[in-house]
Design a protein around this motif. Structure first.
Motif: not given
Length: 93
Positions: A42-61, A63-66, A79-81
């Motif tokens: 579970p700890a490794n799965a949680a780390r992978s999900l955190l990494n996915a959320r971090t990557a998503l946040a980078e994409i969203q940033r 898109l803030m000033k495309p 990128l929105q899709e």
């Protein structure tokens, strides 16, 4: 200071590279989500999900000033899709 022609090529390279960078972030996010699905620890799965959320946040940033990042309407739509796909995959956890 570099000549203007050099500045233009760096700017163009930066802008096209930014889209490529965000595409890679999207691929990484989906890979991290896939990895989280198969982790038995579970700890490794949680780390992978955190990494996915971090990557998503980078994409969203990104898109803030495309336009500042040289993203055209097609790149923004793509990128929105991808963000929607990543968010949907994360919601299943």
């Amino acid at each position: 200071r570099p000549p203007r022609s050099t500045l233009f090529s760096y700017t163009t390279l930066f802008r096209s590279s930014w889209f490529a960078f965000l595409q890679i972030e999207a691929e990484l996010a989906m890979s991290f989500i896939d990895s989280a699905r198969i982790h038995s620890n579970p700890a490794n799965a949680a780390r992978s999900l955190l990494n996915a959320r971090t990557a998503l946040a980078e994409i969203q940033r990104g898109l803030m000033k495309p336009t500042a990042r040289g993203l055209d309407a097609d790149a923004v739509l793509f990128l929105q899709e991808r963000c929607a796909e990543i968010e949907s995959a994360l919601a299943k956890f």
